[in-house]
Design a protein around this motif. Structure first.
Motif, mmCIF file in Angstrom:
data_model
loop_
_atom_site.group_PDB
_atom_site.id
_atom_site.type_symbol
_atom_site.label_atom_id
_atom_site.label_comp_id
_atom_site.label_asym_id
_atom_site.label_seq_id
_atom_site.Cartn_x
_atom_site.Cartn_y
_atom_site.Cartn_z
ATOM 1 N N GLU A 1 0.803 -1.403 0.117
ATOM 2 C CA GLU A 1 0.167 0.169 0.022
ATOM 3 C C GLU A 1 0.786 1.391 -0.066
ATOM 4 O O GLU A 1 0.665 2.244 -0.727
ATOM 5 C CB GLU A 1 -0.810 -0.037 1.172
ATOM 6 C CG GLU A 1 -2.072 -0.970 1.284
ATOM 7 C CD GLU A 1 -3.230 -0.654 0.270
ATOM 8 O OE1 GLU A 1 -3.942 0.365 0.378
ATOM 9 O OE2 GLU A 1 -3.416 -1.303 -0.807
ATOM 10 N N HIS A 2 1.944 1.161 0.881
ATOM 11 C CA HIS A 2 2.927 2.280 0.944
ATOM 12 C C HIS A 2 3.389 2.739 -0.522
ATOM 13 O O HIS A 2 3.535 3.894 -0.978
ATOM 14 C CB HIS A 2 3.879 2.163 2.030
ATOM 15 C CG HIS A 2 5.000 3.114 2.129
ATOM 16 N ND1 HIS A 2 4.462 4.476 2.442
ATOM 17 C CD2 HIS A 2 6.167 3.380 1.634
ATOM 18 C CE1 HIS A 2 5.786 5.365 2.445
ATOM 19 N NE2 HIS A 2 6.777 4.375 1.828
ATOM 20 N N GLN A 3 3.857 1.506 -1.021
ATOM 21 C CA GLN A 3 4.635 1.757 -2.552
ATOM 22 C C GLN A 3 3.485 2.230 -3.577
ATOM 23 O O GLN A 3 3.817 3.254 -4.419
ATOM 24 C CB GLN A 3 5.197 0.499 -2.830
ATOM 25 C CG GLN A 3 6.453 0.029 -1.952
ATOM 26 C CD GLN A 3 6.944 -1.368 -2.539
ATOM 27 O OE1 GLN A 3 6.114 -2.227 -2.736
ATOM 28 N NE2 GLN A 3 8.162 -1.691 -2.415
ATOM 29 N N ILE A 4 2.472 1.787 -3.424
ATOM 30 C CA ILE A 4 1.424 2.335 -4.451
ATOM 31 C C ILE A 4 1.088 3.679 -4.231
ATOM 32 O O ILE A 4 1.060 4.622 -5.357
ATOM 33 C CB ILE A 4 0.037 1.369 -4.135
ATOM 34 C CG1 ILE A 4 0.343 0.009 -4.696
ATOM 35 C CG2 ILE A 4 -1.336 2.174 -5.074
ATOM 36 C CD1 ILE A 4 -1.015 -0.588 -4.334
ATOM 37 N N VAL A 5 0.671 4.196 -3.065
ATOM 38 C CA VAL A 5 0.575 5.695 -2.750
ATOM 39 C C VAL A 5 1.852 6.415 -3.331
ATOM 40 O O VAL A 5 1.826 7.483 -3.839
ATOM 41 C CB VAL A 5 0.207 5.893 -1.201
ATOM 42 C CG1 VAL A 5 0.243 7.348 -0.991
ATOM 43 C CG2 VAL A 5 -1.216 5.290 -0.943
ATOM 44 N N ARG A 6 3.154 6.031 -2.778
ATOM 45 C CA ARG A 6 4.279 6.675 -3.015
ATOM 46 C C ARG A 6 4.485 6.853 -4.795
ATOM 47 O O ARG A 6 4.854 7.942 -5.031
ATOM 48 C CB ARG A 6 5.510 6.235 -2.417
ATOM 49 C CG ARG A 6 6.802 6.715 -2.579
ATOM 50 C CD ARG A 6 7.987 6.189 -2.123
ATOM 51 N NE ARG A 6 8.086 4.821 -2.785
ATOM 52 C CZ ARG A 6 9.149 3.895 -2.658
ATOM 53 N NH1 ARG A 6 10.035 4.441 -1.106
ATOM 54 N NH2 ARG A 6 9.276 2.753 -3.086
ATOM 55 N N SER A 7 4.118 5.682 -5.299
ATOM 56 C CA SER A 7 4.335 6.002 -6.861
ATOM 57 C C SER A 7 3.419 6.780 -7.520
ATOM 58 O O SER A 7 3.814 7.563 -8.367
ATOM 59 C CB SER A 7 4.011 4.509 -7.542
ATOM 60 O OG SER A 7 2.704 4.218 -7.507
ATOM 61 N N GLY A 8 2.320 7.120 -6.959
ATOM 62 C CA GLY A 8 1.292 7.972 -7.436
ATOM 63 C C GLY A 8 1.917 9.352 -6.970
ATOM 64 O O GLY A 8 1.809 10.376 -7.932
ATOM 65 N N LYS A 9 2.267 9.617 -5.933
ATOM 66 C CA LYS A 9 3.111 11.129 -5.677
ATOM 67 C C LYS A 9 4.100 11.205 -6.593
ATOM 68 O O LYS A 9 4.456 12.489 -6.980
ATOM 69 C CB LYS A 9 3.377 10.956 -4.240
ATOM 70 C CG LYS A 9 2.188 10.833 -3.176
ATOM 71 C CD LYS A 9 2.801 11.107 -1.721
ATOM 72 C CE LYS A 9 1.682 10.927 -1.029
ATOM 73 N NZ LYS A 9 1.993 11.023 0.583
ATOM 74 N N VAL A 10 4.966 10.631 -6.898
ATOM 75 C CA VAL A 10 6.199 10.661 -7.741
ATOM 76 C C VAL A 10 5.704 10.761 -9.148
ATOM 77 O O VAL A 10 6.384 11.799 -9.726
ATOM 78 C CB VAL A 10 7.041 9.342 -7.645
ATOM 79 C CG1 VAL A 10 8.281 9.563 -8.588
ATOM 80 C CG2 VAL A 10 7.776 9.302 -6.203
ATOM 81 N N PHE A 11 4.821 9.840 -9.644
ATOM 82 C CA PHE A 11 4.187 10.437 -10.977
ATOM 83 C C PHE A 11 3.685 11.582 -11.164
ATOM 84 O O PHE A 11 3.789 12.172 -12.029
ATOM 85 C CB PHE A 11 3.251 9.074 -11.184
ATOM 86 C CG PHE A 11 2.620 9.300 -12.538
ATOM 87 C CD1 PHE A 11 3.360 9.079 -13.848
ATOM 88 C CD2 PHE A 11 1.283 9.787 -12.893
ATOM 89 C CE1 PHE A 11 3.009 8.819 -15.164
ATOM 90 C CE2 PHE A 11 0.866 9.707 -14.018
ATOM 91 C CZ PHE A 11 1.681 9.504 -15.107
ATOM 92 N N GLY A 12 2.793 12.097 -9.988
ATOM 93 C CA GLY A 12 2.201 13.124 -9.907
ATOM 94 C C GLY A 12 3.136 14.390 -10.130
ATOM 95 O O GLY A 12 2.801 15.322 -11.182
ATOM 96 N N TRP A 13 4.204 14.403 -9.537
ATOM 97 C CA TRP A 13 5.265 15.365 -9.526
ATOM 98 C C TRP A 13 5.964 15.515 -11.142
ATOM 99 O O TRP A 13 5.954 16.698 -11.740
ATOM 100 C CB TRP A 13 6.325 15.492 -8.692
ATOM 101 C CG TRP A 13 6.022 15.943 -7.364
ATOM 102 C CD1 TRP A 13 5.662 15.219 -6.171
ATOM 103 C CD2 TRP A 13 5.620 17.372 -6.754
ATOM 104 N NE1 TRP A 13 5.430 16.065 -4.869
ATOM 105 C CE2 TRP A 13 5.490 17.204 -5.490
ATOM 106 C CE3 TRP A 13 5.596 18.629 -7.349
ATOM 107 C CZ2 TRP A 13 5.142 18.423 -4.921
ATOM 108 C CZ3 TRP A 13 5.548 19.680 -6.957
ATOM 109 C CH2 TRP A 13 5.176 19.596 -5.715
ATOM 110 N N ILE A 14 6.176 14.475 -11.751
ATOM 111 C CA ILE A 14 6.465 14.279 -13.014
ATOM 112 C C ILE A 14 5.557 15.045 -13.903
ATOM 113 O O ILE A 14 5.895 15.809 -14.745
ATOM 114 C CB ILE A 14 6.817 13.100 -13.336
ATOM 115 C CG1 ILE A 14 8.126 12.474 -12.474
ATOM 116 C CG2 ILE A 14 7.295 12.870 -14.859
ATOM 117 C CD1 ILE A 14 8.443 11.092 -12.655
ATOM 118 N N VAL A 15 4.279 14.558 -13.859
ATOM 119 C CA VAL A 15 3.061 15.126 -14.563
ATOM 120 C C VAL A 15 3.104 16.613 -14.537
ATOM 121 O O VAL A 15 2.780 17.203 -15.425
ATOM 122 C CB VAL A 15 2.032 14.394 -14.347
ATOM 123 C CG1 VAL A 15 0.617 14.881 -14.980
ATOM 124 C CG2 VAL A 15 2.030 12.817 -14.846
ATOM 125 N N ALA A 16 3.097 17.103 -13.355
ATOM 126 C CA ALA A 16 2.816 18.412 -13.030
ATOM 127 C C ALA A 16 3.770 19.452 -13.595
ATOM 128 O O ALA A 16 3.490 20.344 -14.184
ATOM 129 C CB ALA A 16 2.890 18.708 -11.427
#
Length: 553
Positions: free
Chosen positions: A388-403
């Motif tokens: 669960e921690h890795q899934i949430v963290r992957s979303g945050k990292v991807f979000g910064w790249i997209v932003a």
């Protein structure tokens, strides 16, 4: 910008941030259920507030008012027709999504078709959000803020020392400031944080939107005040107060029944950015009430999303507002109108509400992008045993790249004359194939996964070619783009049905209720939906002058 405006802007912006933190400080942000779906705890006021403000952002406030400046009342079709789409969402689509307990639209397609269909849909969504939606939100938001707060004047000295155009510098600065703040909201808070801040900002923007119309008509009326301004507006734009668009408008009447209706249906029933908050509903009844309340509030949309643009047109003709370059630029009309008619303290309040709307749409799209990536690609394709921690963290990292990518693209849209028209044209590229596949998947039981994959890939390629690749663009130019979208949609549906006849599924698809939420429908959903549809037709017909169709031909 005077000190009072700046102080009020900072005060109201800070107040929203503080209230949002206080309300959501104990929320679950560490699990995928809590982060991406608010723990399925959203009630109808939060759903309606978040739906309204996710939609009611600057691509609407700036873009649609800009189109009203150019074409008049006929552009209200985007606000009026969407109410019908929301009714269909409450009646037909939402029960099916909640029954399967999904977090994303592609996840539903995986249940109905197969894993590959889910992956293809995820990729199409992500490409569209990164390359189209997020940059447009940032660009239109920056244009609105620049006009309201006179950012160009604030950076004039710096621009001169750097030997760059002041408006261009202001655009880049505001885009990056809004993008960074919006990313923090979305990536550290999750869906419930987004929904709570949306609801607070929705109240401010809703009130502020009506204030703009009131003050603008009052200024236009001069000594005669509000009523005099209304009379001047009607007298000056008799022919433009027509809900029916002629051939020279960007929404000709015939396109209502093809591309425009389809775009509204997808947007309000299948667009992940919008409907993700309905997936977080605590029950089907709460979700239906939230969706239908949004429809009722959208009926008021033309009063603050169309009328101000028309008022700006009259004020420009009478020399009451001036565009920086001398020539009118529709996308700048709304910001200049707000700057012209609102008193200082209220300008700061409205700018705070507007930046809240920008942040709402941006962080909602960003949160949806993270959800699509983390649950659809990272968990199911890249790292199947992720915690669960890795899934949430992957979303945050991807979000910064997209932003960051979106912040680089956004200022490059400055040359578009009709940003709202551009948005709808680009949306059609991914709206149409995905909506065709979702609709056929819901209404049939034998259409196989191969039909869905062919429709997604072929539809996306055809629409990209029709918009960007000669000689296909020449063919599309022979008809209106919205009619082209309708033709492609019909063709994709027929194609899928034919494949379903030739190569049907071995067994009929049967949707299972996974028990994610209480599926008892709201008892008043049908009568309230019918009432909303009746009001839509009444509003449209009340302002219709069909003689423009004969004149156009």
């Amino acid at each position: 910008m005077d000190a009072v405006t700046l102080v009020s802007f900072l005060f109201f912006t800070g107040l929203v941030g503080l209230l949002t933190w206080w309300i959501t400080r104990k929320d679950d942000h560490g699990t995928s259920q809590g982060y991406f779906l608010a723990g399925r705890t959203l009630t109808f006021p939060l759903i309606a507030g978040s739906l309204l403000l996710t939609n009611l952002s600057t691509e609407q406030m700036v873009g649609l008012n800009g189109d009203a400046f150019s074409f008049g009342l006929c552009v209200m079709v985007w606000e009026v027709v969407c109410v019908v789409a929301l009714v269909f969402m409450a009646w037909f689509f939402l029960p099916r999504f909640l029954k399967s307990g999904v977090a994303t639209v592609p996840e539903y397609l995986e249940i109905r078709f197969d894993h590959q269909t889910q992956v293809i849909t995820n990729i199409i969504f992500l490409l569209a959000y990164v390359g189209i939606l997020l940059p447009i939100i940032l660009y239109t938001g920056a244009e609105g803020m620049i006009g309201i707060l006179d950012v160009t004047g604030m950076v004039g000295g710096l621009a001169e020392s750097m030997n760059v155009d002041p408006h261009t510098l202001a655009l880049w600065l505001v885009v990056w400031i809004v993008g960074i703040i919006g990313s923090i909201y979305a990536l550290f808070g999750g869906l419930r944080t987004v929904a709570v801040s949306d609801t607070i900002n929705a109240i401010g923007l809703f009130v502020g939107g009506f204030m703009i119309t009131y003050f603008a008509l009052t200024v236009l009326g001069g000594p005669t005040g509000f009523s005099g301004g209304y009379d001047i507006l009607i007298e000056d734009q008799k022919e433009r107060f027509n809900s029916v668009g002629g051939a020279d408008s960007n929404v000709p009447f015939g396109t209502i029944f093809s591309g425009i209706f389809l775009l509204n249906l997808f947007y309000w029933t299948t667009n992940q950015q919008i409907i993700q908050r309905t997936f977080g509903a605590s029950s089907l009844a709460e979700g239906q009430k939230g969706v239908l309340l949004t429809g009722a509030l959208k009926l008021l949309g033309p009063l603050y999303l169309v009328l101000p643009g028309m008022i700006a047109f009259t004020m420009y003709n009478k020399g009451l507002i001036e565009f920086p370059g001398g020539e009118p630029v529709p996308n700048q009309a709304y910001g200049l109108l707000v700057q012209r008619v609102l008193p200082g303290p209220l300008t700061g309040f409205f700018a705070a509400a507007l930046i809240g709307a920008i942040l709402s749409s941006f962080n909602s799209a960003l949160n949806s992008s993270c959800t699509l990536f983390s649950l659809g690609l990272y968990k199911d394709v890249l790292q199947k045993d992720a915690t669960e921690h890795q899934i949430v963290r992957s979303g945050k990292v991807f979000g910064w790249i997209v932003a960051v990518v979106a912040m680089f693209i956004a200022p490059l849209l400055a040359n578009q004359t009709s940003i709202f028209g551009y948005l709808q044209a680009m949306n059609g590229i991914y709206f149409i194939p995905i909506f065709a596949v979702v609709l056929v998947g819901m209404v049939t039981r034998r259409v196989p996964s191969v039909a869905a994959k062919i429709a997604l890939v072929v539809g996306f390629i055809v629409l990209v070619c029709g918009n960007f690749v000669p000689p296909f663009t020449t063919i599309v130019a022979s008809m209106h783009n919205f009619q082209f979208l309708g033709v492609v949609f019909a063709w994709l549906v027929v194609l899928m049905l034919i494949i379903g006849e030739l190569r049907p599924r071995a067994e009929e698809f049967v949707q299972e209720d996974v028990g994610a939420v209480d599926m008892t429908p709201w008892g008043l959903a049908k009568p309230v939906g019918l009432l909303l549809i009746a009001i839509v037709f009444t509003i449209y017909i009340s302002f219709a002058d069909f003689s423009v169709l004969a004149t156009s031909s």
